[in-house]
Design a protein around this motif. Structure first.
Motif, short mmCIF file in Angstrom:
data_model
loop_
_atom_site.label_atom_id
_atom_site.label_comp_id
_atom_site.label_asym_id
_atom_site.label_seq_id
_atom_site.Cartn_x
_atom_site.Cartn_y
_atom_site.Cartn_z
N LEU A 157 52.66 63.09 1.12
CA LEU A 157 52.85 64.46 1.62
C LEU A 157 51.60 65.29 1.35
O LEU A 157 51.14 66.03 2.23
N CYS A 158 51.03 65.16 0.16
CA CYS A 158 49.84 65.94 -0.18
C CYS A 158 48.65 65.56 0.70
O CYS A 158 47.78 66.40 0.98
N ASN A 159 48.60 64.31 1.14
CA ASN A 159 47.48 63.85 1.96
C ASN A 159 47.59 64.23 3.43
O ASN A 159 46.64 64.03 4.19
N LEU A 160 48.72 64.78 3.84
CA LEU A 160 48.87 65.16 5.24
C LEU A 160 47.89 66.27 5.61
O LEU A 160 47.77 67.27 4.89
N ASP A 161 47.22 66.09 6.73
CA ASP A 161 46.38 67.14 7.30
C ASP A 161 47.07 67.69 8.55
O ASP A 161 48.01 67.08 9.08
N LEU A 196 43.23 57.35 -3.84
CA LEU A 196 42.83 58.28 -4.89
C LEU A 196 41.33 58.16 -5.18
O LEU A 196 40.81 57.07 -5.39
N GLY A 197 40.64 59.30 -5.15
CA GLY A 197 39.22 59.34 -5.48
C GLY A 197 38.29 59.03 -4.33
O GLY A 197 37.08 59.22 -4.45
N GLU A 198 38.83 58.54 -3.20
CA GLU A 198 37.99 58.20 -2.06
C GLU A 198 38.01 59.32 -1.03
O GLU A 198 38.95 60.12 -0.97
N ARG A 199 36.97 59.38 -0.21
CA ARG A 199 36.88 60.40 0.81
C ARG A 199 37.62 59.93 2.06
O ARG A 199 37.45 58.80 2.51
N TYR A 200 38.43 60.81 2.61
CA TYR A 200 39.18 60.51 3.83
C TYR A 200 39.24 61.78 4.66
O TYR A 200 39.56 62.84 4.13
N ASN A 201 38.90 61.67 5.91
CA ASN A 201 38.78 62.85 6.78
C ASN A 201 37.84 63.87 6.16
O ASN A 201 38.08 65.08 6.23
N GLY A 202 36.80 63.36 5.50
CA GLY A 202 35.75 64.20 4.95
C GLY A 202 36.04 64.81 3.60
O GLY A 202 35.23 65.58 3.08
N VAL A 203 37.20 64.47 2.99
CA VAL A 203 37.60 65.11 1.73
C VAL A 203 37.99 64.06 0.70
O VAL A 203 38.70 63.10 1.02
N LYS A 204 37.57 64.26 -0.55
CA LYS A 204 37.97 63.37 -1.64
C LYS A 204 39.43 63.61 -1.97
O LYS A 204 39.87 64.75 -2.17
#
Length: 343
Positions: A157-161, A196-204
């Motif tokens: 849920l937190c990772n949803l953009d 966790l800790g990796e960049r995805y859609n430009g954001v860590k």
């Protein structure tokens, strides 16, 4: 990869050393706190028994600790304590601080009655509807309802953009939508990729998505209304990724973290009498409980375990082939016909 500690290095506080590494490996503050609570409890137990340095305890001391937990804690909690102790000794052995892992044998010898997948509190849709009536803040209602009606994990849920949510109706409700759901209004896309800790859609990222495959989950009108109401008051964010859920309190405008989601759910569950300190997974209602609720009720309502596994994101490739190629006629239809109403 773990770095072995030189033989001449002296570790005065092995638990502190381990906890520091837990943090460096990117685990959340909540996880570190859980480890510290269990490991310090074992340390006190060992000191009271005059068991010597914890780096040299035998499997008998570890087994005695597990034994004394029985009668005080629920079986699921005992299993958790044992697994944390096991991971501690396994890691410290791997990096060369300890010579061996005494918990390895203990985990094999432990009573088979310890249930690592405990029976959870069973709540009806009517009871959950009453619970939802007290969740009125637009952010909190959108968060809790999304968990309950999609079965996603707190980290997912937190990772949803914003691009992952295609609301039905007025196109102006949506910004740019990812290609996977561009032609599927009323859909939520949960990718498997963020870690966790990796960049995805430009954001860590501060959490990992743990599903085996990318998943498209339908959004019914009830959830769509709550999401629209949230977006109408959503603060401007501080990220080019445009997170779906951001804080409206101290971390104003910043992406929610799993700890924030746990706090939201725990606060409401505690007020409703569904959460108490030390209650364990079989009693307390948490974000993960909502995944259990979703699984149980959707499985009973659809009678199709394959569809529920697909929606949960824990399926094999053959199920994916069956259901993604038949989206409109099977998954979406079954979901919308059977999903429960909570408002």
């Amino acid at each position: 990869m773990s770095q072995r500690v030189a033989a001449e290095d002296s570790i005065e506080d092995p638990i502190g050393y381990f906890l520091d590494d837990v943090t460096l490996h990117g685990k959340t503050d909540r996880t570190r706190t859980y480890y510290e609570r269990v490991l310090r409890d074992f340390e006190r137990f060992n000191d009271q028994r005059d068991g010597g340095d914890i780096s040299a305890v035998s499997h008998r001391e570890c087994m005695a600790y597990v034994h004394q937990l029985r009668g005080e804690l629920q079986e699921s909690t005992i299993a958790t304590y044992a697994s944390y102790l096991h991971r501690f000794y396994a890691y410290m052995t791997e990096v060369g601080v300890f010579d061996s892992n005494p918990m390895g044998l203990v985990m094999e010898e432990m009573d088979e009655s310890i249930n690592t997948d405990p029976t959870r509190r069973e709540l009806s849709v009517a009871q959950m509807r009453a619970f939802m009536s007290d969740v009125t803040h637009p952010l909190e209602r959108a968060v809790v309802l999304t968990l309950l009606k999609t079965g996603v994990r707190a980290g997912e849920l937190c990772n949803l953009d914003r691009r992952d949510v295609h609301l039905p109706g007025n196109p102006q409700d949506n910004g740019p939508i990812r290609a996977e759901i561009a032609d599927r209004p009323g859909s939520l896309f949960v990718p498997a990729a963020p870690s966790l800790g990796e960049r995805y859609n430009g954001v860590k990222r501060t959490a990992s998505n743990k599903r085996k495959r990318d998943t498209t989950i339908p959004i019914d009108e009830e959830l769509a209304v709550s999401l629209r109401r949230w977006l109408a008051i959503r603060p401007d964010d501080h990220s080019d990724a445009r997170p779906m859920f951001v804080s409206t309190s101290g971390s104003w405008g910043r992406r929610l973290t799993p700890d924030m989601v746990h706090h939201i759910v725990e606060a409401h569950a505690r007020d409703f009498g569904w959460y108490q300190d030390g209650g364990g997974a079989s009693q307390n209602v948490t974000p993960h409980y909502f995944r259990h609720f979703f699984t149980t009720h959707m499985r009973d309502r659809t009678g199709d375990r394959g569809i529920v596994k697909y929606l949960r994101g824990d399926v094999a490739q053959d199920v994916i082939d069956t259901y993604t190629h038949d989206w409109g006629n099977r998954v979406r239809q079954e979901y919308l016909e059977n999903v429960y109403h909570l408002l």
